[in-house]
Design a protein around this motif. Structure first.
Motif, PDB file in Angstrom:
ATOM      1  N   TYR A   1      -6.091   5.140   5.442  1.00  0.00           N
ATOM      2  CA  TYR A   1      -7.528   4.994   5.254  1.00  0.00           C
ATOM      3  C   TYR A   1      -7.940   4.858   3.797  1.00  0.00           C
ATOM      4  O   TYR A   1      -8.868   4.114   3.474  1.00  0.00           O
ATOM      5  N   LEU A   2      -7.213   5.503   2.908  1.00  0.00           N
ATOM      6  CA  LEU A   2      -7.575   5.368   1.497  1.00  0.00           C
ATOM      7  C   LEU A   2      -7.255   3.964   0.983  1.00  0.00           C
ATOM      8  O   LEU A   2      -8.016   3.380   0.227  1.00  0.00           O
ATOM      9  N   CYS A   3      -6.121   3.437   1.427  1.00  0.00           N
ATOM     10  CA  CYS A   3      -5.757   2.077   1.018  1.00  0.00           C
ATOM     11  C   CYS A   3      -6.784   1.091   1.544  1.00  0.00           C
ATOM     12  O   CYS A   3      -7.181   0.156   0.839  1.00  0.00           O
ATOM     13  N   LEU A   4      -7.191   1.315   2.799  1.00  0.00           N
ATOM     14  CA  LEU A   4      -8.148   0.373   3.394  1.00  0.00           C
ATOM     15  C   LEU A   4      -9.487   0.448   2.680  1.00  0.00           C
ATOM     16  O   LEU A   4     -10.160  -0.560   2.487  1.00  0.00           O
ATOM     17  N   ALA A   5      -9.866   1.650   2.276  1.00  0.00           N
ATOM     18  CA  ALA A   5     -11.125   1.806   1.551  1.00  0.00           C
ATOM     19  C   ALA A   5     -11.053   1.024   0.244  1.00  0.00           C
ATOM     20  O   ALA A   5     -11.990   0.321  -0.144  1.00  0.00           O
TER      21      ALA A   5
ATOM     22  N   MET B   1       0.847  -1.186   0.000  1.00  0.00           N
ATOM     23  CA  MET B   1       0.000   0.000   0.000  1.00  0.00           C
ATOM     24  C   MET B   1       0.882   1.235   0.000  1.00  0.00           C
ATOM     25  O   MET B   1       1.924   1.246   0.616  1.00  0.00           O
ATOM     26  N   GLU B   2       0.427   2.177  -0.676  1.00  0.00           N
ATOM     27  CA  GLU B   2       1.263   3.359  -0.835  1.00  0.00           C
ATOM     28  C   GLU B   2       0.613   4.565  -0.188  1.00  0.00           C
ATOM     29  O   GLU B   2      -0.588   4.770  -0.268  1.00  0.00           O
ATOM     30  N   ASP B   3       1.425   5.352   0.498  1.00  0.00           N
ATOM     31  CA  ASP B   3       0.874   6.543   1.100  1.00  0.00           C
ATOM     32  C   ASP B   3       1.870   7.677   0.990  1.00  0.00           C
ATOM     33  O   ASP B   3       3.054   7.456   1.036  1.00  0.00           O
ATOM     34  N   ASP B   4       1.398   8.873   0.855  1.00  0.00           N
ATOM     35  CA  ASP B   4       2.338   9.967   0.655  1.00  0.00           C
ATOM     36  C   ASP B   4       2.338  10.944   1.815  1.00  0.00           C
ATOM     37  O   ASP B   4       2.797  12.066   1.689  1.00  0.00           O
ATOM     38  N   GLY B   5       1.812  10.536   2.937  1.00  0.00           N
ATOM     39  CA  GLY B   5       1.867  11.402   4.099  1.00  0.00           C
ATOM     40  C   GLY B   5       0.852  12.516   4.079  1.00  0.00           C
ATOM     41  O   GLY B   5       0.995  13.506   4.771  1.00  0.00           O
ATOM     42  N   GLY B   6      -0.187  12.410   3.352  1.00  0.00           N
ATOM     43  CA  GLY B   6      -1.283  13.349   3.507  1.00  0.00           C
ATOM     44  C   GLY B   6      -1.441  14.387   2.413  1.00  0.00           C
ATOM     45  O   GLY B   6      -1.947  15.468   2.668  1.00  0.00           O
ATOM     46  N   GLU B   7      -1.003  14.086   1.205  1.00  0.00           N
ATOM     47  CA  GLU B   7      -1.267  15.015   0.105  1.00  0.00           C
ATOM     48  C   GLU B   7      -2.765  15.079  -0.157  1.00  0.00           C
ATOM     49  O   GLU B   7      -3.466  14.083  -0.075  1.00  0.00           O
ATOM     50  N   ARG B   8      -3.268  16.247  -0.475  1.00  0.00           N
ATOM     51  CA  ARG B   8      -4.700  16.374  -0.625  1.00  0.00           C
ATOM     52  C   ARG B   8      -5.223  15.770  -1.925  1.00  0.00           C
ATOM     53  O   ARG B   8      -6.250  15.144  -1.969  1.00  0.00           O
ATOM     54  N   SER B   9      -4.476  16.019  -3.014  1.00  0.00           N
ATOM     55  CA  SER B   9      -4.996  15.571  -4.299  1.00  0.00           C
ATOM     56  C   SER B   9      -4.671  14.100  -4.532  1.00  0.00           C
ATOM     57  O   SER B   9      -3.832  13.742  -5.315  1.00  0.00           O
ATOM     58  N   SER B  10      -5.280  13.256  -3.768  1.00  0.00           N
ATOM     59  CA  SER B  10      -4.970  11.835  -3.871  1.00  0.00           C
ATOM     60  C   SER B  10      -6.228  11.035  -4.149  1.00  0.00           C
ATOM     61  O   SER B  10      -7.322  11.480  -3.879  1.00  0.00           O
ATOM     62  N   PHE B  11      -6.026   9.872  -4.665  1.00  0.00           N
ATOM     63  CA  PHE B  11      -7.182   9.033  -4.892  1.00  0.00           C
ATOM     64  C   PHE B  11      -6.778   7.577  -4.747  1.00  0.00           C
ATOM     65  O   PHE B  11      -5.651   7.263  -4.430  1.00  0.00           O
ATOM     66  N   VAL B  12      -7.711   6.704  -4.939  1.00  0.00           N
ATOM     67  CA  VAL B  12      -7.407   5.299  -4.716  1.00  0.00           C
ATOM     68  C   VAL B  12      -7.562   4.515  -6.008  1.00  0.00           C
ATOM     69  O   VAL B  12      -8.535   4.705  -6.730  1.00  0.00           O
ATOM     70  N   ILE B  13      -6.605   3.711  -6.322  1.00  0.00           N
ATOM     71  CA  ILE B  13      -6.805   2.752  -7.409  1.00  0.00           C
ATOM     72  C   ILE B  13      -6.526   1.385  -6.813  1.00  0.00           C
ATOM     73  O   ILE B  13      -5.553   1.213  -6.092  1.00  0.00           O
ATOM     74  N   SER B  14      -7.365   0.443  -7.054  1.00  0.00           N
ATOM     75  CA  SER B  14      -7.099  -0.909  -6.563  1.00  0.00           C
ATOM     76  C   SER B  14      -6.596  -1.742  -7.725  1.00  0.00           C
ATOM     77  O   SER B  14      -7.204  -1.748  -8.779  1.00  0.00           O
TER      78      SER B  14
ATOM     79  N   GLY C   1     -19.842   3.724  -1.960  1.00  0.00           N
ATOM     80  CA  GLY C   1     -20.098   3.037  -0.697  1.00  0.00           C
ATOM     81  C   GLY C   1     -19.228   1.795  -0.514  1.00  0.00           C
ATOM     82  O   GLY C   1     -18.977   1.365   0.607  1.00  0.00           O
ATOM     83  N   CYS C   2     -18.762   1.216  -1.610  1.00  0.00           N
ATOM     84  CA  CYS C   2     -17.915   0.019  -1.503  1.00  0.00           C
ATOM     85  C   CYS C   2     -16.518   0.382  -0.995  1.00  0.00           C
ATOM     86  O   CYS C   2     -15.776  -0.468  -0.516  1.00  0.00           O
ATOM     87  N   PHE C   3     -16.147   1.645  -1.131  1.00  0.00           N
ATOM     88  CA  PHE C   3     -14.815   2.087  -0.685  1.00  0.00           C
ATOM     89  C   PHE C   3     -14.939   2.528   0.781  1.00  0.00           C
ATOM     90  O   PHE C   3     -14.985   3.706   1.087  1.00  0.00           O
ATOM     91  N   ASP C   4     -15.020   1.546   1.660  1.00  0.00           N
ATOM     92  CA  ASP C   4     -15.293   1.826   3.072  1.00  0.00           C
ATOM     93  C   ASP C   4     -14.060   1.445   3.898  1.00  0.00           C
ATOM     94  O   ASP C   4     -13.719   0.271   4.024  1.00  0.00           O
ATOM     95  N   ASP C   5     -13.392   2.438   4.471  1.00  0.00           N
ATOM     96  CA  ASP C   5     -12.122   2.162   5.154  1.00  0.00           C
ATOM     97  C   ASP C   5     -12.301   1.327   6.427  1.00  0.00           C
ATOM     98  O   ASP C   5     -11.475   0.469   6.734  1.00  0.00           O
ATOM     99  N   THR C   6     -13.410   1.538   7.150  1.00  0.00           N
ATOM    100  CA  THR C   6     -13.602   0.780   8.392  1.00  0.00           C
ATOM    101  C   THR C   6     -13.770  -0.703   8.061  1.00  0.00           C
ATOM    102  O   THR C   6     -13.169  -1.572   8.697  1.00  0.00           O
ATOM    103  N   LYS C   7     -14.587  -0.936   7.038  1.00  0.00           N
ATOM    104  CA  LYS C   7     -14.799  -2.316   6.632  1.00  0.00           C
ATOM    105  C   LYS C   7     -13.486  -2.911   6.104  1.00  0.00           C
ATOM    106  O   LYS C   7     -13.147  -4.063   6.386  1.00  0.00           O
ATOM    107  N   GLY C   8     -12.749  -2.111   5.352  1.00  0.00           N
ATOM    108  CA  GLY C   8     -11.473  -2.552   4.800  1.00  0.00           C
ATOM    109  C   GLY C   8     -10.525  -2.984   5.908  1.00  0.00           C
ATOM    110  O   GLY C   8      -9.866  -4.022   5.808  1.00  0.00           O
ATOM    111  N   ALA C   9     -10.470  -2.189   7.005  1.00  0.00           N
ATOM    112  CA  ALA C   9      -9.576  -2.513   8.121  1.00  0.00           C
ATOM    113  C   ALA C   9      -9.974  -3.854   8.733  1.00  0.00           C
ATOM    114  O   ALA C   9      -9.114  -4.694   9.033  1.00  0.00           O
ATOM    115  N   MET C  10     -11.291  -4.065   8.893  1.00  0.00           N
ATOM    116  CA  MET C  10     -11.756  -5.318   9.490  1.00  0.00           C
ATOM    117  C   MET C  10     -11.413  -6.501   8.591  1.00  0.00           C
ATOM    118  O   MET C  10     -10.937  -7.542   9.039  1.00  0.00           O
TER     119      MET C  10
END
Ligand SMILES: Nc1ncnc2c1ncn2[C@@H]1O[C@H](COP(=O)(O)OP(=O)(O)OP(=O)(O)O)[C@@H](O)[C@H]1O
Length: 794
Positions: free
Chosen positions: A130-134, A1-14, A98-107
Motif C-alpha cells: 500500500y505504501l508503494c501504491l500510494a 517496489m520495495e517492502d519490508d514485511g510490515g516495519e512500522r517506521s517506514s515511509f515512501v520515497i518516489s 492527499g496525492c499519496f493515495d494507495d487506492t488510486k495508485g492501485a487503479m
C-alpha cells in the motif's frame, strides 16, 4: 517496489529513474517509463540511512517526490530532511499528503502497467504494497501535471522489487509458514503463542533486539560471509559457557530502550524560555533528561561488557570489544555526564520514581533556580503526603493509598471494603476501579497543580543545565548509534539464538553450511516449533540439486506433507538469519525468494474463491520466480475438477522444472508421479503409512518413490465418524470408479518399455548438459522427446 514485511517506521520515497529523462524530454508518451517506488525504513539508525543511500545511488534519481515534512512521526527524522542532507543536488518535489493515495495508485498501476495485473499480484498483495501504491499515485500525478502529458494505458514497466541484500518472503508465505503469527491463532488461544517462529525465538531482552529479530525473520540475510560471522559467534558462545552466561548477565545491565532514546538527540529542541511550559515541551524535556539518564546507565555497564569480551575470538565479539569497549570516547562522554549528572541517579521504570530521578538528575549547586524549584517540588510533595495522613486519621481510612501517574498526578486509592456507606462529600472524581475506589479532593487537586508547576520548572532548569552536555552527545551520536546496534545484535544472538539452542538437548541443533550453487541438503531435519510439541517427532531429510531440482512429496491426508514443507522453509530461514538449525546436517544454497502456495480458505476480502486465490498466487509465483528461489506448493489444483487440477499441476511442474529454482511439491494426485518417468530432474518421495485391518498407522517417515494407498480417504472419513451406511455406499461407488479407471488406463497407458526408454533418453541428455553442449540445444532435444512421448511416436 520495495517492502519490508510490515516495519512500522517506514515511509515512501518516489524515485524516477534516469531513463525518465528520455521520456520526459520526448513527449510522445509511447516509450516505456520505468518507475521505482521505494518504501524505505528510516529512523536515526545509521544502517537504515545507509540502506537509503545505497538504494538512491543505485537508481540515480532525477526527481525525488516526498510528502510534507510534518508527516514524520514524532522523534523520527523526516524523509524530506534526509533528502536535503544527502541529495541536495537532486530536485525535490513535495506533494500534498492527499496525492499519496494507495487506492488510486492501485487503479493507475493496473491501468498503466504493461504487464498482466496478476503478475503484479495487486489483488492478493494489495495490503503489502500500500505504501508503494500510494507513492505510485503521487509520482504519476506529478509527471502528468508537470509535463502536461497523459501516460498511455499499458505503457509502464512496473516491477515489485524486494530488498537487494535480503531474502524476500511475500506476505502470504509469512502467513503460511507461521513466521510471525501462528495460523488460526484464534483457534489455539493463548497456547498459540509458541506456535510461530518469532515467538519461539523471542527470548530477547531489549525492544531493539526483538525488533531486529522480527526484521531478520521477515527478511533473512543473503550474504554468506555475514551469515557465517554470526554462526562463528554462535560457535564460540556454545563452546564457551563462561562467555555465554557472562554475556547474558551483562546484557541485562543495559537499559532495554537504548536504541530508542537516540532519536531524542537528533533534533535541537526549541529554545527553552522561562515561560510556562506547554504539555508537549514538558514531555520533550522529560524524554531528553530520561534519555541522558539512560545513556549514563548504558555507559556504566560498558566496563562490565569489556571484561566479559576481553578474550573473545570470533569476528563479531572481537570487533565489539575493539570498536566499542576499547573506544575511549565512551569513557570521555561518561566523564562529561558525571560532571553534571548526579552519580546516584539511575534509570527507573516506575513513573513516580523515574520522575523524581529526573528532577534530581543534575547535581545540587550547579543552578540556583533549579535548587529553588526542587525545594518547592519537595514541599508540595510533602504537603500531599501529609494530606493523605490527615485523611487516614480523620476518616478512619488506614488503607488509603496515594498512587501517582503522569496524567493525573497524585490521587487517592481506597479499598471498597473500607468505605462504610458513602464517601464523605469532600472526595470528588470518585471512580470504581476493581476492588478500590479512585478519587481526589479539592485540596489535593490544588496541591497537584503546585507540584506539577514546580516539576515543570525543574524540567526547564534541568534542560538548561544539560544544554552543553546534550550538544556534546549530539556530536557523538554515531557512537551511540553503534552502541545501540551492537546491543541489539548481541541481544539477538545471545539471548535468542544461543539461548534457544542451549535449551535443547546437546547436538539437536547444528551449524548449517552454505553454497552459492550447490544443493539444498538437510539430513534428519525437524520442524523447529512442532518438535517441542510432539515428543516423538519424526525427522526427515531432503536433497535437491540443479540436476534434480524438483521433489514431489506424496502421501495420504494427515501423513505429514504440509508439516514437511513448512519445516524445510523454516530451517532455511533459521539458517539464513545466522542461527543453528534443527537437523543432523544442513547444506543450503542461499535462497533469495521463498514462495509458498499452501491450502487457503476463500479470500473474502478480495472477493475470490479458493480456486481463484490459488490461481492468483500461482500466477504471482510463476511471474516473479528467480534463479535462486525456493518454491513450495501444497496440493495445487485440488480446488477444481480432478482432470483440470491434474492438468494445471502437471503444466506448472513442467514450467518450474525448466528453471533453476528449487521446487517442493506436495500432492495427492498419484498421476503426477509420472512426471518422473519423463523428467530425470524430478524426484518422487512419499510418506509411509501402515495399513492394517483397515486402520491407518501414520509413520511420518519419508521414503523414496511413489506409493499407492488404496482408499485412504474412506479410511480417514471412517475415523472422523461418518455413518457406516455412508461409508459403505462410498466404498461401492469407488470400487466401480476404480474398475472403470483401470480399464481406461489399460487402453491408454504407454507400455513400460516406452516409459523407460524415454527416461533413459532424458538422463542421457542431462549428462550431455554437463559435457560441452549448449543448454538450449539440450532443452530443445528434451522438448522434442516430450512431444514424441505425448504423441506416442517414440
Ligand atoms: N514428522 C512428524 N512427526 C510427528 N508428527 C507429525 C510429523 N509430521 C506431521 N505430524 C503430525 O501430523 C499432523 C498432520 O500433518 P500434516 O498436516 O502435515 O499432514 P498432511 O499430509 O499435510 O495432511 P493433509 O493432506 O490432510 O493436508 C500434524 O498436525 C502433526 O501433528
Amino acid at each position: 517496489m520495495e517492502d519490508d514485511g510490515g516495519e512500522r517506521s517506514s515511509f515512501v520515497i518516489s524515485l524516477i529513474e534516469n531513463r525518465a529523462k528520455e521520456f520526459l524530454g520526448n513527449e510522445t508518451c509511447k516509450s516505456t517509463l520505468k518507475l521505482h517506488f521505494l518504501r524505505l525504513k528510516y529512523d536515526t539508525n545509521l544502517s537504515h540511512i545507509k540502506i537509503q543511500k545505497t538504494l538512491l545511488h543505485f537508481y540515480d534519481p532525477v526527481v525525488i517526490i516526498v510528502p510534507p515534512n510534518k508527516l514524520a512521526p514524532e522523534g523520527m527524522v523526516g524523509v524530506s530532511e534526509l533528502v536535503d542532507r544527502f541529495y541536495a543536488s537532486v530536485k525535490k518535489v513535495v506533494m500534498a499528503r492527499g496525492c499519496f493515495d494507495d487506492t488510486k495508485g492501485a487503479m493507475l498501476i493496473k491501468n498503466l502497467a504493461a504487464r498482466e495485473p496478476s503478475a503484479l499480484g495487486l489483488d492478493t498483495y494489495y495490503k503489502q504494497y500500500y505504501l508503494c501504491l500510494a507513492s505510485a499515485s503521487a509520482a504519476i500525478k506529478w509527471i502528468e501535471a508537470e509535463k502536461g502529458v497523459i501516460i498511455t494505458s499499458h505503457s509502464l514497466a512496473v516491477t515489485f522489487n524486494g530488498s537487494f541484500d535480503h531474502m524476500n518472503i511475500d506476505t502470504t508465505s509469512v502467513h503460511n509458514l507461521e513466521i510471525v503469527e501462528p495460523l488460526h491463532s484464534a483457534l489455539w488461544g493463548t497456547s498459540s503463542k509458541k506456535r510461530s517462529l518469532f515467538h519461539m525465538l523471542k527470548t530477547t531482552k531489549t525492544i531493539g533486539g526483538t525488533r531486529l529479530l522480527r526484521a531478520n525473520l521477515l527478511q533473512p540475510l543473503k550474504d554468506i560471509e555475514t551469515i557465517n560471522t554470526r554462526l562463528d559467534c554462535l560457535d564460540e558462545l556454545m563452546s564457551n559457557e563462561q562467555l555465554f552466561f557472562g554475556l547474558s548477565q551483562v546484557l541485562r545491565k543495559f537499559p532495554k530502550e537504548t536504541d530508542r532514546v537516540l532519536c531524542h538527540f537528533c533534533f535541537k529542541p526549541k529554545k527553552i524560555t522561562n515561560e510556562v511550559l506547554g504539555a508537549d515541551d514538558a514531555k520533550k524535556s522529560q524524554m531528553l533528561i530520561s534519555s541522558i539518564i539512560l545513556l549514563k546507565t548504558a555507559l556504566d555497564a560498558l566496563p562490565l561488557l569489556s571484561k566479559v569480551l576481553k578474550d573473545a575470538q570470533c569476528f563479531i565479539l572481537a570487533n565489539v570489544y575493539k570498536s566499542v569497549c576499547e573506544n575511549e570516547k565512551y569513557a570521555d562522554i561518561r566523564k562529561r555526564i558525571g560532571e553534571v549528572i548526579d552519580e546516584d541517579v539511575l534509570h527507573a521504570l516506575v513513573p513516580f520514581i523515574a520522575r523524581t530521578q529526573q528532577y534530581f538528575a543534575v547535581k545540587a549547586g550547579i543552578d540556583g533556580l533549579l535548587d529553588i524549584a526542587r525545594r518547592s517540588f519537595c514541599d508540595t510533595s510533602e504537603a500531599i503526603h501529609n494530606l493523605a495522613n490527615k485523611y487516614r486519621e480523620e476518616y478512619k481510612l488506614p488503607n488509603l493509598k496515594l498512587p501517582f501517574n503522569n496524567r493525573r498526578g497524585f490521587y487517592f486509592s481506597i479499598p471498597r471494603k473500607d468505605i462504610q456507606g458513602k464517601l464523605p462529600s469532600k472526595f470528588i472524581q470518585v471512580v470504581k476501579h476493581g476492588n478500590n475506589v479512585h478519587c481526589s479532593t479539592l485540596e489535593l487537586a490544588s496541591l497537584n497543580v503546585r507540584n506539577k508547576s514546580a516539576a515543570g520548572e525543574c524540567y526547564v532548569r534541568t534542560e538548561v543545565c544539560l544544554e552543553a552536555l546534550v550538544d556534546a552527545i549530539r556530536e557523538d551520536i554515531l557512537m551511540f548509534t553503534l552502541l545501540a546496534e551492537v546491543l541489539c545484535l548481541l541481544d539477538m544472538i545471545v539471548n535468542s539464538f544461543a539461548h534457544t539452542i542451549s535449551t535443547k538437548p546437546v547436538d539437536r541443533y547444528t551449524r548449517p553450511e552454505f553454497t552459492d550453487n550447490g544443493p539444498l541438503a538437510i539430513d534428519a531435519g525437524r520442524h523447529p516449533i512442532l518438535e517441542s510439541i510432539h515428543s516423538d517427532f519424526v525427522p526427515n531429510s531432503i536433497f535437491i540439486s540443479e540436476a534434480s531440482n524438483m521433489v514431489i512429496v506424496m502421501g495420504p491426508n494427515m501423513s505429514g506433507k504440509s508439516t514437511y514443507l513448512q519445516q524445510v522453509c523454516l530451517i532455511i530461514i533459521l539458517a539464513q538469519i545466522g542461527c543453528y538449525v534443527p537437523a543432523h546436517f544442513a547444506t543450503i544454497r542461499v535462497v533469495d525468494l521463498i514462495f509458498t502456495r499452501m491450502g487457503t480458505m476463500d479470500n473474502l476480502e478480495s472477493n475470490s474463491s479458493t480456486f481463484m486465490t490459488e490461481m492468483k498466487e500461482t500466477a504471482f509465483i510463476m511471474q516473479n520466480v528467480s534463479q535462486r528461489s525456493l518454491i513450495v506448493m501444497d496440493e495445487l489444483g485440488r480446488a477444481t475438477s480432478s482432470s483440470d487440477g491434474l492438468a494445471i499441476a502437471w503444466s506448472c511442474c513442467e514450467h518450474l522444472l525448466s528453471l533453476n529454482a528449487y521446487t517442493i511439491f506436495a500432492t495427492h494426485m498419484e498421476n503426477l508421479s509420472k512426471l518422473a518417468t519423463i523428467y530425470p530432474n524430478v524426484k518422487i518421495l512419499h510418506f509411509y503409512v501402515d495399513i492394517r485391518n483397515s486402520h491407518l498407522d501414520f509413520k511420518f517417515r519419508l521414503n523414496d518413490g511413489p506409493k499407492h494407498v488404496a482408499h485412504y480417504g474412506l479410511l480417514l472419513a471412517e475415523v472422523a465418524g461418518l455413518p457406516s451406511s455412508v461409508i459403505e455406499t462410498a466404498r461401492s461407488i469407488t470400487s466401480r470408479i476404480t474398475e472403470k479407471e483401470v480399464n481406461e488406463m489399460e487402453v491408454n497407458c504407454l507400455n513400460h518399455n516406452q516409459i523407460m526408454m524415454a527416461y533413459h533418453a532424458a538422463q542421457r541428455l542431462i549428462c550431455l548438459k554437463y559435457s560441452n553442449q549448449k543448454e538450449d540445444a539440450i532443452r530443445q532435444a528434451l522438448h522434442l522427446l516430450k512431444e514424441s512421448y505425448i504423441d506416442g511416436k517414440l
